[in-house]
Design an enzyme around this catalytic site. Sequence first.
Site, PDB file in Angstrom:
ATOM      1  N   GLY A 152     -76.853  49.405  42.962  1.00  0.00           N
ATOM      2  CA  GLY A 152     -75.622  48.669  43.200  1.00  0.00           C
ATOM      3  C   GLY A 152     -74.625  48.921  42.094  1.00  0.00           C
ATOM      4  N   GLY A 163     -71.436  47.335  41.594  1.00  0.00           N
ATOM      5  CA  GLY A 163     -70.377  46.370  41.369  1.00  0.00           C
ATOM      6  C   GLY A 163     -70.071  46.305  39.880  1.00  0.00           C
ATOM      7  N   ALA A 164     -69.233  45.349  39.487  1.00  0.00           N
ATOM      8  CA  ALA A 164     -68.808  45.278  38.087  1.00  0.00           C
ATOM      9  C   ALA A 164     -69.992  45.081  37.144  1.00  0.00           C
ATOM     10  CB  ALA A 164     -67.788  44.155  37.924  1.00  0.00           C
ATOM     11  N   GLY A 188     -73.346  45.358  37.718  1.00  0.00           N
ATOM     12  CA  GLY A 188     -74.337  46.423  37.816  1.00  0.00           C
ATOM     13  C   GLY A 188     -73.903  47.681  37.088  1.00  0.00           C
ATOM     14  N   LYS A 222     -76.510  36.535  41.634  1.00  0.00           N
ATOM     15  CA  LYS A 222     -76.336  35.089  41.573  1.00  0.00           C
ATOM     16  C   LYS A 222     -75.974  34.589  42.964  1.00  0.00           C
ATOM     17  CE  LYS A 222     -74.811  34.971  36.746  1.00  0.00           C
ATOM     18  NZ  LYS A 222     -73.748  34.582  35.802  1.00  0.00           N
ATOM     19  N   ALA A 227     -68.136  40.727  32.991  1.00  0.00           N
ATOM     20  CA  ALA A 227     -68.643  42.090  32.817  1.00  0.00           C
ATOM     21  C   ALA A 227     -67.728  42.960  31.960  1.00  0.00           C
ATOM     22  CB  ALA A 227     -68.869  42.733  34.185  1.00  0.00           C
ATOM     23  N   LYS A 237     -72.893  27.346  40.292  1.00  0.00           N
ATOM     24  CA  LYS A 237     -71.586  27.288  39.619  1.00  0.00           C
ATOM     25  C   LYS A 237     -70.528  28.075  40.403  1.00  0.00           C
ATOM     26  CE  LYS A 237     -71.973  31.618  37.857  1.00  0.00           C
ATOM     27  NZ  LYS A 237     -71.018  32.753  37.945  1.00  0.00           N
ATOM     28  N   ASN A 274     -64.826  34.215  41.594  1.00  0.00           N
ATOM     29  CA  ASN A 274     -64.860  33.113  42.555  1.00  0.00           C
ATOM     30  C   ASN A 274     -63.668  32.178  42.371  1.00  0.00           C
ATOM     31  OD1 ASN A 274     -67.595  33.197  44.156  1.00  0.00           O
ATOM     32  ND2 ASN A 274     -68.072  33.812  42.053  1.00  0.00           N
ATOM     33  N   GLN A 280     -69.588  35.783  45.969  1.00  0.00           N
ATOM     34  CA  GLN A 280     -70.887  35.222  46.317  1.00  0.00           C
ATOM     35  C   GLN A 280     -70.869  33.703  46.472  1.00  0.00           C
ATOM     36  OE1 GLN A 280     -74.428  37.550  44.852  1.00  0.00           O
ATOM     37  NE2 GLN A 280     -73.034  37.969  43.155  1.00  0.00           N
TER      38      GLN A 280
END
Length: 458
Positions: A44, A46-47, A49, A192, A231, A281, A344, A371
């Site tokens: 993966g 993403g940022a 990873g 998460k 990240a 969270k 988020n 997420q």
Amino acid sequence: MVGSVHVNGSVHGGNGTATEERLDELRRLLGKSEGDLLKIVSVGAGAWGSVFAALLQDAYGHFRDKVQIRIWRRPGRTVDRSTAEHLFEVINSREDVLRRLIRRCAYLKYVEARLGDRTLYADEILKDGFCLNMIETPLCPLKVVTNLQEAVWDADIVVNGVPSTETREVFDEISKYWKERISVPVIISLAKGIEASLDPIPRIITPTQMISSATGVPTENILYLGGPNIASEIYNKEYANARICGSNKWRKPLAKFLRQPHFIVWDNSDLVTHEVMGGLKNVYAIGAGMVAALTNESATSKSVYFSHCTSEMIFITHLLTEQPEKLAGPLLADTYVTLLKGRNAWYGQMLAKGELSPDMGDSIKGKGMIQGVSAVGAFFELLSQPSLSVQHPEENKLVAPAELCPILKRLYRILIKRELPARDILQALRDETMNDPRERIEMAQSHAFYRPSLLGKP
């Protein structure tokens, strides 16, 4: 501290001898003989990873005869014209990156993409150190694999960098390539988020549980790493910390292996609870973004929201763990950084401003998977089950826990049911019948709310 300049132009501190000793120690623990590479792959891109793989590459990649660090991402994802133009601006604003690309004969393709004469692909630019979800933070060049079987079939350490909503699907696929495997890999999950299982009894399913179920890898070999961090800031050497949670056999040596001068990694045995808190969270971060945008960043309104959302989180943690006070610090720290700069909270702001809508889905260009959306659905559906009912603080009756979490309930109606507009989140704060958030905390602390079955415990 001795510094060394890497090819991406950034300076990475650390003592070379100590770094090699940490690598050799982990190699011995994994039974690697001389000449046998320790193979690490991040699944993966993403940022988080991508940054995780880049941190390992910067720290250990120059020990080419001892370790191989690679990253897998799906092939075929194109980079649109506007992103290519922005990427070109980023490249030209960073002399170190510009010189590196010219030296690698890789600059011309970015010029052509800027002019619209060429299509770039996400896996192609990742090799040059550009993560599609984090264009403005160039990383070191990475070894990219687009074939999942090639990436994982003999990997010693697999890092789960895909979102929780995709974890089961990806590791179901991986399990096909591990059927004849003799050695058991170690898996570090960065995801998460949670899923809710309602039958036969309501319980939470976390990414590490999904991985174990899909692959048959024992839970002893699966760990979770998370903490209050962003990240891009970690890669830019902002001081940060994280916890790696899991079995004693692996968490302590891995914490030592992952630790860097600017990135402190502690270890903890409570894997599942920390995983769940990482998902919780994200739920309330979306609402925080909405409130910030709707009130023009009103400090008073944001503090009112924070008071209510933290009381709901404390209430929920009392359902999930026997010693919730141990989680208060890590949970609040992770929530705080997510409210400040997480995707988020950004997503909540965009919804409130009308620049995004729930109908557009939760995978957003330039940001990746939000997420918190799926976590809202999972937590609300789980906490709405009558079998988990608790005593209402004022009315002499039993109610589902979700009924005592008005913000969670409102977010569910906005994001999942899509029956209310984003601005309706303010009504959850302005409801004159709402209890003092202190009362919710006192109720949780004074009653035996703990439901071990929620985390699959007897």
